[in-house]
Design a protein around this motif. Structure first.
Motif, short mmCIF file in Angstrom:
data_model
loop_
_atom_site.label_atom_id
_atom_site.label_comp_id
_atom_site.label_asym_id
_atom_site.label_seq_id
_atom_site.Cartn_x
_atom_site.Cartn_y
_atom_site.Cartn_z
N ALA A 137 19.94 41.90 48.36
CA ALA A 137 18.66 42.04 47.69
C ALA A 137 17.55 42.28 48.70
O ALA A 137 17.50 41.67 49.75
CB ALA A 137 18.37 40.78 46.88
N ASP A 138 16.67 43.20 48.36
CA ASP A 138 15.55 43.54 49.23
C ASP A 138 14.25 43.43 48.43
O ASP A 138 13.96 44.27 47.58
CB ASP A 138 15.72 44.96 49.78
N GLN A 157 15.80 40.79 39.90
CA GLN A 157 15.94 41.60 41.11
C GLN A 157 14.88 42.70 41.13
O GLN A 157 14.15 42.87 40.15
CB GLN A 157 17.34 42.21 41.18
N ASP A 196 17.23 47.47 43.25
CA ASP A 196 18.51 46.78 43.15
C ASP A 196 19.08 46.88 41.73
O ASP A 196 20.29 46.99 41.54
CB ASP A 196 18.35 45.31 43.54
#
Length: 386
Positions: A46-47, A242, A246
């Motif tokens: 996850a970013d 998210q 993502d």
């Protein structure tokens, strides 16, 4: 002649064969660069950096809807500016299932996605028309739709209360993107009024497939996502929150394990390349056995001869690999621009590092056996043709 010149002269002593082999190496590394960057997208964690919107879905699957009672609860979460709910409609027009149609609340869509640009009167018409629908500019151009048209549509998921899956909507607006990248994403998108959908649908009208949370501050993305999921943990409606990127990657993953498919393709590419380059180098060494014998007669050591052969292999793999990675970088930029945020690929430093490692490994695997053969060569046997 320098040692470098000697290596290059030997490498191109059969020019046609060498150029064909180099072309194979270039194409293999073009594929490597593109596929490795794609693999990174599907295997990355996850970013939350710089995220302005979060997507909340059911922890089980985005196909399991969330109850509408959660909307005001999301609105009240600190750091959330506005929440938009949407339900996948499953639209089919003239047997074309490639339409991304969602049932939404018009005003919330307008506030959460300011990137969609449309005259204000069209937004008002969408909000006030029970059977209203808005379509992306490229989608409307594809089918020749005009504002005011009645658009017959089918849903492959939701029938109306009378059992029919045939729906008719009034096209009240055509939206575009705020820039070129967002404009490209209007090719398959349309929105219908959620209030009408909830009233007319046989089932599912009181739910939303996903919630999109627009944030007050991108720096709060990770903390807001954690807060949302903690709030509904161990409840009947557990959530997974998210970033948009993502979520889009996860949506594509529904087609299958893309990362595994990519890795197997890479394995097949490099196994084939190993055979091609290995055969080239083995044949080259066989053809030059008398030359190696002369070199040893002139005083070159066994290790020096081994180094010459390895240097040829490294030169071939390095030239082809670097050119291939360079072309992949250029092609990756073109693909990323065309795909937009739906497929955020890019040839970055990690891909180049992996490519350099692959060049070194390929050079050693392919060149070591021919080089060892040249090193063990006996002068008498070589000159005698044995």
């Amino acid at each position: 002649m320098t040692k470098t010149g000697f290596v290059l002269a030997n490498l191109f002593h059969k020019k046609t064969r060498t150029w064909l082999t180099l072309l194979s190496v270039v194409m293999a590394f073009v594929l490597f660069g593109l596929l490795q960057s794609l693999n990174q997208v599907f295997s990355a964690g996850a970013d939350f950096v710089g995220a302005t919107r979060l997507v909340t879905q059911s922890r089980v699957s985005f196909t399991q809807s969330l109850p509408m009672r959660m909307v005001p609860e999301f609105d009240a979460i600190p750091g959330v500016q506005r929440v938009m709910y949407q339900q996948w409609f499953g639209a089919v027009f003239r047997e074309d299932p490639q339409i991304f149609a969602f049932a939404v609340e018009p005003q919330r869509l307008h506030e959460v996605y300011p990137e969609w640009v449309m005259p204000e009167e069209h937004w008002q018409a969408f909000a006030n028309t029970r059977t209203g629908m808005i379509a992306g500019r490229l989608l409307a151009e594809k089918y020749g739709w005009k504002v005011g048209d009645k658009i017959p549509m089918q849903s492959n998921i939701f029938p109306q209360k009378n059992g029919s899956k045939d729906w008719t909507f009034d096209l009240v607006g055509i939206y575009d993107g705020k820039d070129e990248e967002w404009s490209r994403n209007t090719a398959g998108g349309m929105y219908i009024n959620h209030a009408y959908f909830a009233e007319a649908a046989q089932f599912g009208g009181g739910n939303a497939g996903i919630m999109v949370l627009r944030l007050e501050n991108p720096d709060m993305a990770e903390s807001v996502a954690t807060l949302v999921d903690k709030r509904y943990e161990n409840s009947a409606d557990e959530t997974k929150t998210q970033t948009e990127k993502d979520f889009q990657v996860g949506f594509i993953k529904q087609l299958g394990d893309i990362g595994l498919i990519v890795r197997w393709i890479l394995f097949a590419v490099f196994f084939t390349l190993l055979l091609v380059v290995g055969n080239t180098m083995a044949q080259s060494v066989r053809e030059r056995v008398p030359q190696f014998a002369v070199l040893k007669t002139l005083g070159f050591s066994d290790n020096t001869v081994l180094g010459f052969v390895l240097a040829e292999t490294v030169a071939m793999c390095a030239i082809g690999g670097l050119v291939g990675l360079g072309l992949a970088t250029l092609l990756g930029a073109v693909v990323a621009k065309a795909a937009g945020p739906m497929l955020p690929i890019g040839i970055d430093a990690q891909v180049w590092i992996a490519g350099l490692v692959a060049i070194v490994v390929l050079s050693l695997v392919v060149g070591l056996l021919p080089a060892l053969r040249a090193r063990r060569l006996k002068i008498v046997d070589a000159l005698a043709g044995r």
